[in-house]
Design a protein around this motif. Sequence first.
Motif, PDB file in Angstrom:
ATOM      1  N   ASN A  55       3.469   4.685  -0.536  1.00  0.00           N
ATOM      2  CA  ASN A  55       4.312   3.172  -1.273  1.00  0.00           C
ATOM      3  C   ASN A  55       4.043   2.255  -1.863  1.00  0.00           C
ATOM      4  O   ASN A  55       2.893   2.013  -0.518  1.00  0.00           O
ATOM      5  CB  ASN A  55       5.724   3.446  -0.458  1.00  0.00           C
ATOM      6  N   LYS A  56       3.766   1.592  -2.485  1.00  0.00           N
ATOM      7  CA  LYS A  56       3.821   0.300  -2.430  1.00  0.00           C
ATOM      8  C   LYS A  56       3.328  -0.909  -1.799  1.00  0.00           C
ATOM      9  O   LYS A  56       4.761  -0.584  -1.134  1.00  0.00           O
ATOM     10  CB  LYS A  56       3.745  -0.424  -4.462  1.00  0.00           C
ATOM     11  N   ASN A  61       7.607  -2.048  -2.017  1.00  0.00           N
ATOM     12  CA  ASN A  61       8.347  -1.454  -2.011  1.00  0.00           C
ATOM     13  C   ASN A  61       9.372  -1.602  -0.865  1.00  0.00           C
ATOM     14  O   ASN A  61       9.619  -2.345   0.456  1.00  0.00           O
ATOM     15  CB  ASN A  61       8.000   0.050  -1.627  1.00  0.00           C
ATOM     16  N   LEU A  67      -2.957  -6.355  -3.065  1.00  0.00           N
ATOM     17  CA  LEU A  67      -2.193  -4.822  -3.882  1.00  0.00           C
ATOM     18  C   LEU A  67      -1.557  -5.143  -5.694  1.00  0.00           C
ATOM     19  O   LEU A  67      -1.347  -4.580  -5.788  1.00  0.00           O
ATOM     20  CB  LEU A  67      -1.340  -4.706  -2.626  1.00  0.00           C
ATOM     21  N   SER A  68      -1.052  -6.361  -5.767  1.00  0.00           N
ATOM     22  CA  SER A  68       0.020  -6.721  -6.572  1.00  0.00           C
ATOM     23  C   SER A  68      -1.501  -6.196  -8.102  1.00  0.00           C
ATOM     24  O   SER A  68      -1.035  -6.476  -9.321  1.00  0.00           O
ATOM     25  CB  SER A  68      -0.254  -8.571  -7.026  1.00  0.00           C
ATOM     26  N   SER A 115      -1.695  -0.745  -9.863  1.00  0.00           N
ATOM     27  CA  SER A 115      -0.114  -0.361 -10.458  1.00  0.00           C
ATOM     28  C   SER A 115       0.401   0.910 -10.078  1.00  0.00           C
ATOM     29  O   SER A 115       1.796   0.592 -10.021  1.00  0.00           O
ATOM     30  CB  SER A 115      -0.060  -0.622 -12.158  1.00  0.00           C
ATOM     31  N   GLU A 116      -0.325   1.532  -9.225  1.00  0.00           N
ATOM     32  CA  GLU A 116       0.336   2.353  -9.011  1.00  0.00           C
ATOM     33  C   GLU A 116      -0.318   3.308  -7.793  1.00  0.00           C
ATOM     34  O   GLU A 116      -1.490   3.462  -7.900  1.00  0.00           O
ATOM     35  CB  GLU A 116       0.867   3.923  -9.694  1.00  0.00           C
ATOM     36  N   VAL A 117       0.225   3.347  -6.656  1.00  0.00           N
ATOM     37  CA  VAL A 117      -0.851   3.626  -5.492  1.00  0.00           C
ATOM     38  C   VAL A 117      -0.642   4.729  -5.578  1.00  0.00           C
ATOM     39  O   VAL A 117       0.415   6.024  -5.256  1.00  0.00           O
ATOM     40  CB  VAL A 117       0.482   3.019  -4.329  1.00  0.00           C
ATOM     41  N   LEU A 176      -1.814   4.105   2.298  1.00  0.00           N
ATOM     42  CA  LEU A 176      -1.822   2.845   2.115  1.00  0.00           C
ATOM     43  C   LEU A 176      -3.179   2.238   2.920  1.00  0.00           C
ATOM     44  O   LEU A 176      -3.734   1.780   2.255  1.00  0.00           O
ATOM     45  CB  LEU A 176      -0.287   2.054   2.313  1.00  0.00           C
ATOM     46  N   ILE A 216      -6.186   1.500  -1.594  1.00  0.00           N
ATOM     47  CA  ILE A 216      -5.161   0.853  -2.148  1.00  0.00           C
ATOM     48  C   ILE A 216      -6.031   1.773  -3.003  1.00  0.00           C
ATOM     49  O   ILE A 216      -7.705   2.022  -3.736  1.00  0.00           O
ATOM     50  CB  ILE A 216      -4.965  -0.140  -2.467  1.00  0.00           C
TER      51      ILE A 216
END
Length: 543
Positions: free
Chosen positions: A213-214, A217, A494-495, A498-500, A504, A540
Motif C-alpha cells: 500500500n501507499k 493509505n 513517499l508523497s 504516485s504508485e507503490v 514498502l 519505495i
Amino acid sequence: MGDLAGIGVATTVIVFLLNIYYIIILAWDVYYLAESFTSVLPWSTCNNTWNSKMCTVSFAAQNYTNCSFSNESASVAENYLECGNYTKVDPVVEFWERRILQISDGVDDVGGVVWQLALSLLIVWLVVYFCIWKGVRWTGKVVWVTATFPYLVITILLVRGLTLDGAQDGIIFYLKPDFAKLATSQVWIDAGTQIFFSYAIALGAMTALGSYNKFNNDCYKDCIIIAVVNSATSLYAGFAIFSVLGFMAQEQGVDIDKVVASGPGLAFIAYPKAVTQMPIAPLWACLFFIMIVFLGLDSQFVGVEAFVTAMLDLFPKFLRKGYNREIFIAVYCFVSFLIGLVMVTNGGMYVFQLFDYYSASGMALLWVCFFECVAVAWIYGGARFYDDIESMIGYRVNLWLRICWTVLTPIMTVGILLFSFITFEPLKYNKTYVYPSGAQGAGMCMAFASMICIPMYAIIKLIITPGSFRERWVLVTTPCFTKEFVNRRLPTELSMISEVKQPLFSPNNHVLSANIGQGHEMDSCNNSHLYQGKTKTYGIPQN
C-alpha cells in the motif's frame, strides 16, 4: 525491535503450513464439480457402487417389529441390515465419506492415494501458480471476480433453503445460543480461531499485502470494512447452511445437532443437500462448486502471496533477479503439492484435521497474537504506534483500539490459551474417533514449530548482541525509525511516488535510496535488511 522479529518467522511458518492443507478443500471441491456434470446428481440417489445398505433417500418410519434373523450364521449388524433396524444414512453423507474421501478407519490407516483427489489437487495448484506468479497486481484483478460471484450463489441457495420444511427450526437453532458451552475451552478456541483465520490475524498475510500500500493509505477504514463485511458474510452464509440442516433434521426425524457430524466437511454435506432440492439441480451444483473454488482461491492467493513476499524480502538479491521469482514460486507450489498428497489418501481427512487443528489455528495463532500485542503496545509503545497511524492517515483513530492493543487483547489471548491447556482434551474426528497419542504428538510439534520461533529468536538475538544485558535489551528493543523520521522525512519522500509497486519496506527493490548518515535519523537499527553502511534503502519503487 530485533528481539521480537521471531514473530515474523513464526507467521511465515504458520502460513507455510496453512497453504499446504487449506488447498485440500479446493481439491475436494474440484472433485465435486467434476461429478456434477451429469443429468442426475450422484449424491441424490442410493443406486451407486459406493452406496451401502444403510443408504436411503426416504426416512419415513417403518415397522420391523416382527422381523427375525434370516441368517443364523450372519453377524448381528448384517441381520439388522436385512431387517431394516439400522441407522439410515443420507446419500449425500455417503457420497462425501465413501466416494470423495474414501475414508479409512483412522489416521494410522493411511491407505493409498485417491487419484481423483490427487489430480484435483494438482489442477488447483497449477491455477494458483499462474494466478500469482506475476505478483499482487495481477492477482488483484482476479479477485474482483472471485470475491463477488459467491454472494449471488449464496443468496440463491438461501432463498431455496428458507422455503424447505424445517428451515425455521434450523434458523432458530443457529441463532439461539447455548451458554452452557461457554464453560468448555474448545468453544473459545474455535471462536478465536475463526476470527483470527477469517481476518488473517497472526498469519502475516495482512502485513505482507499491506506492505504494497501507499504510505497514506487509510488502513483504519480498510480494517473496519474488512471486519464488518467478513463477519456479515459469515453470518449470511450461516443462514443458508442451517436452513438446510433444519430441513434434513425434520426429514430424518433427529435433532439438528445430530443430523450431520460437525467438522471440515459440513459445508460439503449441507450445501449439496440443498442443491438436490432445486430444479435443474446439476446446474446449481456446478455454480455452487465454482463459487467454492472462487472463495478458496481468494484465501489461497493471500496465503501464498504472504509466504512468497516474506521470502522475497528475506532474499531480495537472488529472488528479485530475472525469472527467479517465478521459478521459486513454481518450486514452492510443487513441494507443497507433494506434501499435500498425504491428505488425499484414504486416511487423508484425519491428517487434514491434524493440520487444521494444530498448525494454523488454536494455540499457535493465540500465541503469535499475544506477542504481536506485546511488541506493539508494550515494547514499541502504544502511544508511539498511535501517533504513527495518525501520521499515515491524517487523523486520530478511536482510543478503543489502543485499549485493545494494550490490555484487552493480550489478556483475552493468554487467558484462552491457558484455559485450553488446563482443559485439554484429545482431538476427535466426528465426535467419535479419538486420535492416538502419536498423532496428537505430531500435531503438537506442528504447533510448536511456529511458537518456538518467537522465544528462540529473542534469546539468540540477546546472546549475540554485544554489551551488558541491560545494554543489549535496550539495543534490541529500540525501534529502527525515530518519531521524527516517521512524521517528517518518510511521508515527504513517499508523497513523491504516485504508485507503490513493491513492498514498502522490502530491501533492495531498486526504488528509492535515502542517503542518511549512519545513526543520524535511526535509533539503533543495525538490520542489514534496512540499511547497508551509510545508505539505507526503503522500499519505495523507483522507475
